[in-house]
Design a protein around this motif. Structure first.
Motif, PDB file in Angstrom:
ATOM      1  N   THR A 159      27.932  46.828  33.329  1.00 30.08           N
ATOM      2  CA  THR A 159      27.393  45.661  32.633  1.00 30.08           C
ATOM      3  C   THR A 159      28.338  44.473  32.771  1.00 30.08           C
ATOM      4  N   LEU A 160      27.771  43.288  32.534  1.00 28.61           N
ATOM      5  CA  LEU A 160      28.523  42.043  32.701  1.00 28.61           C
ATOM      6  C   LEU A 160      28.489  41.226  31.416  1.00 28.61           C
ATOM      7  N   PRO A 170      31.687  28.292  27.509  1.00 26.13           N
ATOM      8  CA  PRO A 170      30.894  28.146  26.276  1.00 26.13           C
ATOM      9  C   PRO A 170      30.108  29.392  25.923  1.00 26.13           C
ATOM     10  N   ASN A 171      29.884  30.285  26.908  1.00 24.77           N
ATOM     11  CA  ASN A 171      29.130  31.514  26.638  1.00 24.77           C
ATOM     12  C   ASN A 171      30.035  32.730  26.501  1.00 24.77           C
ATOM     13  N   ALA A 172      31.337  32.523  26.311  1.00 22.41           N
ATOM     14  CA  ALA A 172      32.287  33.637  26.226  1.00 22.41           C
ATOM     15  C   ALA A 172      31.830  34.671  25.209  1.00 22.41           C
ATOM     16  N   GLY A 173      31.841  35.940  25.641  1.00 19.65           N
ATOM     17  CA  GLY A 173      31.428  37.045  24.776  1.00 19.65           C
ATOM     18  C   GLY A 173      29.979  37.420  24.902  1.00 19.65           C
ATOM     19  N   GLN A 174      29.156  36.564  25.495  1.00 23.64           N
ATOM     20  CA  GLN A 174      27.733  36.849  25.631  1.00 23.64           C
ATOM     21  C   GLN A 174      27.469  37.743  26.836  1.00 23.64           C
ATOM     22  N   ALA A 175      26.568  38.697  26.667  1.00 24.67           N
ATOM     23  CA  ALA A 175      26.189  39.581  27.763  1.00 24.67           C
ATOM     24  C   ALA A 175      25.313  38.846  28.763  1.00 24.67           C
ATOM     25  N   ILE A 176      25.433  39.211  30.027  1.00 28.47           N
ATOM     26  CA  ILE A 176      24.582  38.672  31.085  1.00 28.47           C
ATOM     27  C   ILE A 176      23.453  39.680  31.274  1.00 28.47           C
ATOM     28  N   THR A 226      32.197  45.961  32.759  1.00 32.67           N
ATOM     29  CA  THR A 226      32.402  47.158  31.946  1.00 32.67           C
ATOM     30  C   THR A 226      31.567  48.303  32.508  1.00 32.67           C
ATOM     31  N   THR A 227      32.159  49.502  32.551  1.00 30.48           N
ATOM     32  CA  THR A 227      31.423  50.658  33.074  1.00 30.48           C
ATOM     33  C   THR A 227      30.270  51.026  32.146  1.00 30.48           C
ATOM     34  N   THR A 266      29.868  53.615  30.640  1.00 27.76           N
ATOM     35  CA  THR A 266      30.366  54.357  29.472  1.00 27.76           C
ATOM     36  C   THR A 266      31.207  53.481  28.552  1.00 27.76           C
ATOM     37  N   GLY A 267      31.270  52.160  28.846  1.00 23.70           N
ATOM     38  CA  GLY A 267      31.936  51.230  27.952  1.00 23.70           C
ATOM     39  C   GLY A 267      33.403  50.988  28.218  1.00 23.70           C
ATOM     40  N   VAL A 268      33.899  51.385  29.387  1.00 28.80           N
ATOM     41  CA  VAL A 268      35.316  51.173  29.720  1.00 28.80           C
ATOM     42  C   VAL A 268      35.458  49.829  30.442  1.00 28.80           C
ATOM     43  N   PRO A 269      36.177  48.873  29.862  1.00 30.67           N
ATOM     44  CA  PRO A 269      36.343  47.571  30.529  1.00 30.67           C
ATOM     45  C   PRO A 269      37.158  47.719  31.818  1.00 30.67           C
ATOM     46  N   GLN A 270      36.643  47.166  32.898  1.00 31.58           N
ATOM     47  CA  GLN A 270      37.370  47.177  34.167  1.00 31.58           C
ATOM     48  C   GLN A 270      38.083  45.853  34.423  1.00 31.58           C
ATOM     49  N   THR A 271      37.806  44.891  33.595  1.00 33.62           N
ATOM     50  CA  THR A 271      38.482  43.598  33.683  1.00 33.62           C
ATOM     51  C   THR A 271      39.077  43.265  32.323  1.00 33.62           C
ATOM     52  N   GLN A 272      39.991  42.328  32.325  1.00 31.06           N
ATOM     53  CA  GLN A 272      40.637  41.867  31.105  1.00 31.06           C
ATOM     54  C   GLN A 272      40.615  40.352  31.113  1.00 31.06           C
ATOM     55  N   ALA A 273      39.728  39.778  30.293  1.00 27.96           N
ATOM     56  CA  ALA A 273      39.521  38.319  30.294  1.00 27.96           C
ATOM     57  C   ALA A 273      39.201  37.812  31.701  1.00 27.96           C
ATOM     58  N   GLY A 274      38.377  38.610  32.425  1.00 26.89           N
ATOM     59  CA  GLY A 274      37.948  38.229  33.759  1.00 26.89           C
ATOM     60  C   GLY A 274      38.881  38.633  34.874  1.00 26.89           C
ATOM     61  N   VAL A 275      40.026  39.233  34.533  1.00 26.88           N
ATOM     62  CA  VAL A 275      41.000  39.650  35.550  1.00 26.88           C
ATOM     63  C   VAL A 275      40.760  41.117  35.888  1.00 26.88           C
ATOM     64  N   PHE A 276      40.485  41.412  37.158  1.00 22.48           N
ATOM     65  CA  PHE A 276      40.262  42.785  37.608  1.00 22.48           C
ATOM     66  C   PHE A 276      41.589  43.490  37.878  1.00 22.48           C
ATOM     67  N   GLY A 277      42.603  42.730  38.231  1.00 22.45           N
ATOM     68  CA  GLY A 277      43.918  43.316  38.477  1.00 22.45           C
ATOM     69  C   GLY A 277      44.961  42.226  38.601  1.00 22.45           C
TER      70      GLY A 277
END
Length: 789
Positions: free
Chosen positions: A326-327, A333-339, A422-423, A425-436
């Motif tokens: 999921t994204l 301005p839409n921070a936190g909103q699901a796509i 986010t996977t 199963t709910g595991v975030p793969q990014t942190q504030a948009g950073v993948f690594g």
């Protein structure tokens, strides 16, 4: 190298653009000036700096200006014009200080300067020979730019003169960034003391300027590789938009000491140069002795958002986060909103996986000294000109490469935002948009530190004998180079660690993004300690058929030191720092040219045929996997050949004048050590024809004209599959003089808003129908008012 003489008596190709002509063009960058010099191919799509240049069919395999040297008042800006991600124009700006731009094209440049086998372009500053000054205010009429320029010069006494000038500007710039992307300026000054038989001049420069770097951005493509159709995307116009954004400004990372650091993308291309120089000329016993010295303390920063993979949002999400990932917006301005509907995101349905490429330029300090002596002897019925000199330079490369991997949407108007993945199963793969906190999208390495000095020593000499209609001469330059210092990076092997967890937010928990963090192995540097020697030479003959007509021929052999391009490659031992094969230290360029020059009254015509062959050791960014979309860095070791014709001409009749240039080139890859499939192909981005035409009409009250720049089509990559289309840009200028002291001007670049591509990363049309490409800026119109005094 020899004393100046009539160009019709010299077997070389030269050009000059006067400062007044440059001002008419309204050029916003050095690249937009240089593209008006015949023979020179410019990819002017990066902005005011970090553009790419080549000449007469010599390869532009990577970035910068490998075979073409940029000088300021007779000394190089950088000793090597193609440091990775760093071009000389990063530290060079155009303003009212400019008196002229002079260029030497072809093999004769091999002995005029070190590491410049293709040509030399010299930006010459005004020195107070004309009394007076000017102040000019300019602004963008269809984009945000506000700039003030000034200059003033004249005599303090009969033997003392000075000049001072500079500029300051602010604004968003020609593309939508969502913030003030341009801010800064420069000031230059010199003072000249004249005396019997010569002069001495002290000059200084202070540059502190921020500007954005425009990289490859998404573009739609359809049709076939041979006949593609390129179109801008919904909500993202490649000519006017950028993935720079008010919503992507601050990102956490590690610095060059592996400590917590915050990247601010608004810093952009930040160039700082503090330079002081001395120039003198004196006649001693019939010899003219010229000394030029400059020390430039150059530093700064270069940070850019470089998309390495662009595709449908759902595909990118599943690639990074697994099936049914999921994204969610991370910033903006839409921070936190699901796509909820990735397929309709921004009307184009795309996500970009990008590298934040943060280069800290701790020091690019450059010291150069050129001492020469020349004398003319009467010999028989002719004159023999003898020149000898010694050139010494030290170029520092002290930089940190600090990469992060991010995910963003594809949105223009400065509104792009970071996106979290986010996977299922709910595991975030990014942190504030950073993948690594690394370049993990491409590889686990590419976090580097360079601390290397490059030394160049070059004695040189030339002779020229002119008798009657014939002038014959030759020149030689012995180049000795040495590289010494250290480099740091896991790519060097030997047990050096490249990935280590990084608790970026300091909460004591390592997230998947924090686990993908690269680290510099600061305790295990690899030495750099190698030297090399090569000899450049050139010989030519000129025949003055008649007063207005001359023929010439020349053969030259030159070279170009490899500099940093061999570091972090198998060419250099990470144990002792020496070259494993001395042939990797430099590339050889062989050139031949024949030409005819005609000049009478207000007509000047020059036609030159050229041949060139060169070796090329380099690193090239392209896309992997055939028609894939993921960028990669490829090591190349090739041989190239080029033949062509170069035309330059000008004509004036009353108030009307026209200048024009065109270069036809037939280039091919003759050999490739790593990829035999490209042998016989045309090098990427190499068109058959480039041209420039500038007609103008000038009276006492006004000047009106156009500047037309064009190129035929070329291949996106060396595989010769996907083609890039031809383009013709029409730029216009008008000057209206209310009085001798007041002038109004209007300039328009890319008047018809043409989509002019200079680079496409992909070798073929991908299944997604989206490539990443660089384009010249769309239409921009600016107005200015100048007060002279």
């Amino acid at each position: 190298m020899a004393k100046g003489r009539d160009r019709l008596d010299a077997a070389i190709s030269t050009s000059a653009l006067q400062g007044e002509e440059v001002e008419k063009l309204g050029a916003s960058s050095v690249a937009e000036i240089v593209r008006n010099i015949p023979g020179i191919r410019v990819e002017a799509s990066a902005g005011v700096g970090n553009n790419s240049y080549t000449i007469r069919g010599l390869p532009l395999a990577s970035s910068g200006s490998k075979y073409l040297q940029f000088q300021e008042d007779g000394l190089p800006i950088l000793e090597f014009g193609d440091f990775a991600f760093l071009s000389p124009d990063l530290f060079l700006r155009n303003d009212l200080n400019l008196a002229a731009v002079e260029a030497i094209r072809g093999g004769s440049a091999s002995t005029f300067a070190s590491n410049a086998p293709g040509g030399v372009i010299n930006f010459i500053s005004q020195s107070g020979e004309e009394e007076g000054g000017a102040i000019q205010a300019s602004a963008g009429l269809d984009y945000e730019s506000y700039r003030t320029d000034f200059r003033y010069g004249g005599r303090l006494s009969d033997t003392l003169r000075f000049h001072v000038g500079g500029f300051y500007r602010e604004g968003e710039g020609p593309r939508e960034a969502g913030y003030t992307a341009y801010r800064g300026g420069q000031i230059k000054a010199n003072i000249t003391k004249e005396f019997d038989g010569g002069y001495i001049r002290l000059n200084g420069k202070y540059l502190d300027d921020h500007a954005p770097t425009y990289t490859q951005y998404p573009l739609a493509v359809s049709g076939t590789n041979d006949d593609p159709t390129y179109e801008t995307l919904p909500n993202f116009n490649l000519r006017h938009d950028t993935l720079l954004s008010r919503n992507i400004t601050n990102v956490l990372n590690r610095d060059g000491d592996n400590q917590l650091h915050r990247d601010d993308l608004r810093d952009g291309m930040h160039a700082v140069s503090k330079a002081i120089g001395l120039e003198s000329q004196i006649d001693l016993g019939g010899w003219t002795v010229t000394e030029r010295f400059r020390y430039a303390d150059m530093s700064g920063k270069l940070i850019q958002n470089y998309p390495v993979a662009v595709g449908p949002a759902g595909v990118v999400a599943s690639t990074l986060g697994g099936p049914r990932a999921t994204l969610r917006y991370a910033t903006g301005p839409n921070a936190g909103q699901a796509i909820a509907d990735p397929a309709s995101l921004n009307g184009n349905g795309l996500l970009a996986a990008s590298l934040l490429m943060d280069f800290h330029l701790n020091s690019m300090a450059n010291m150069t000294n050129d001492l020469r002596a020349s004398r003319v002897f009467e010999l028989g019925a002719g004159k023999l000109t003898v020149t000898g000199g010694f050139y010494k330079a030290r170029q520092t490369l002290d930089t940190d490469w600090l990469f992060s991997s991010i995910v963003s949407d594809v949105n223009g108007d400065g509104e792009a935002a970071l996106v979290d993945v986010t996977t299922a199963t709910g595991v975030p793969q990014t942190q504030a948009g950073v993948f690594g906190y690394s370049a993990i999208l491409v590889n686990a390495g590419s976090r580097r530190k360079y601390d290397v000095d490059f030394h160049t020593n070059a004695p040189y000499g030339s002779i020229n004998y002119h008798v009657g209609k014939v002038a014959i001469g030759g020149s030689i330059r012995s180049n000795s180079g040495k590289a010494e210092g250290s480099v740091f990076g896991s790519e060097l092997g030997g047990g050096r660690v490249g990935i280590a967890p990084f608790d970026a937010d300091g909460n004591g928990v390592i997230t998947p993004a924090e686990a993908r963090s690269s680290v510099l192995p600061l305790t295990t540097p690899a030495p750099v300690d190698f030297d090399y020697n090569y000899v450049s030479y050139s010989a030519g003959i000129n025949y003055r058929v008649a007063e207005p007509l001359a023929l010439f021929a020349r053969y030259s052999r030159g070279g170009r030191g490899a500099a940093d391009r061999v570091l972090f490659t198998p060419a250099v031992s990470p144990v002792c720092g020496d070259l494993l094969d001395n042939a990797d230290a430099y590339d050889t360029v062989k050139q031949a040219e024949v030409g005819v020059k005609y000049r009478r009254d207000d007509l000047s015509l020059n036609l030159t045929g050229f041949w060139a062959q060169t070796n090329e050791r380099n690193l090239q960014i392209n896309a992997s996997g055939g028609a894939g979309v993921v960028a990669q860095v490829e090591r190349i070791f090739r041989t190239y050949r080029a033949v062509g014709l170069e035309f330059e001409g000008s004509y004036s009749y009353g108030p009307f004048s026209i200048s024009a240039g065109a270069t036809w080139t037939d280039a091919s890859i003759e050999g490739d050590e790593f990829n035999a499939a490209v042998i016989g192909n045309t090098p990427r981005h190499q068109p058959d024809l480039i041209f420039e035409v500038t007609p103008q009409f000038e009276t006492k009250a006004f000047t009106i004209g156009t500047n037309i720049i064009g190129t035929t089509g070329s291949f996106a990559q060396d595989s010769n599959q996907l083609r890039m289309p031809s383009y013709t840009l029409v730029n216009g200028f008008v000057q209206y003089r209310l009085s001798d002291q007041v002038q109004l001007s209007l300039t328009a670049n890319n008047l018809f808003d043409v989509l002019a591509l200079t680079d496409v990363t992909q070798p073929a049309i991908p299944a997604t129908g989206v490539v990443t490409a660089r384009a010249l800026n769309g239409r921009t119109v600016a107005g200015a008012i100048r007060f002279s005094f």
